[in-house]
Design an enzyme around this catalytic site. Sequence first.
Site, PDB file in Angstrom:
ATOM      1  N   SER A   1       6.159   6.833 -64.786  1.00 31.26           N
ATOM      2  CA  SER A   1       6.508   5.560 -64.152  1.00 31.26           C
ATOM      3  C   SER A   1       7.682   4.854 -64.828  1.00 31.26           C
ATOM      4  O   SER A   1       8.204   3.885 -64.282  1.00 31.26           O
ATOM      5  CB  SER A   1       5.298   4.622 -64.136  1.00 31.26           C
TER       6      SER A   1
ATOM      7  N   LYS B   1       4.963  -0.946 -69.199  1.00 26.76           N
ATOM      8  CA  LYS B   1       5.674  -1.394 -67.996  1.00 26.76           C
ATOM      9  C   LYS B   1       6.653  -2.510 -68.368  1.00 26.76           C
ATOM     10  O   LYS B   1       6.555  -3.124 -69.438  1.00 26.76           O
ATOM     11  CB  LYS B   1       4.690  -1.951 -66.956  1.00 26.76           C
TER      12      LYS B   1
END
Length: 201
Positions: free
Chosen positions: A122, A159
Amino acid sequence: MRTKNPEYFSLLEKFIDDYYEANGGSPTVREISEGTSLSIATISRYLNYMKENGMIKYEGHRNIITRQLAQSRTQSVKVPVLGAVSCGIPMFVEENIEEYVRLPVALFGKGDFFILRANGESMIEAGIDHGDLVLIRRQNYAQSGQIVVALMENEATLKRFFPEPQQQRFRLHPENSQMNDIYVDECIIQGIAVKVLKDLE
């Protein structure tokens, strides 16, 4: 006391430094003898003399610290390598220390760091690939847009962090255009990603 050969001091220090760099620890007296062709008795005599005169720190078996090693230790930080952190679906991170590594202060600065192994894809558009080692500065706050290790209900993920106070939530953004943002009401910042350590292909 016998006159000491100054060349032996240099020979011993160089062998110990080279051995430490290659093996991550000090050699034994026998290994020094095999590597330098000096007798064990001569090496023991010189090591004790060097210790008494502050040339080395010598505490016995596999515990010899030369001046160069002592200097490098003061100019580096000891950092634990912890378990993997998710770069996809959030996953629980157990703080199992796999090993410790020393990082030079000149390149990484001082601080409370740990290293996590990236798991998933990701964050690939931020240059963080599966299996990369990510250097994290341990802190419990972050600026908008920083890449963080965020803990949510015992699950951690790596993230980009965007607080959205008007919506009373946080947006955790994956750096992968194929993936969607994660929205949470609460999350705990465990640290900020500062560098990625990876092998070049």
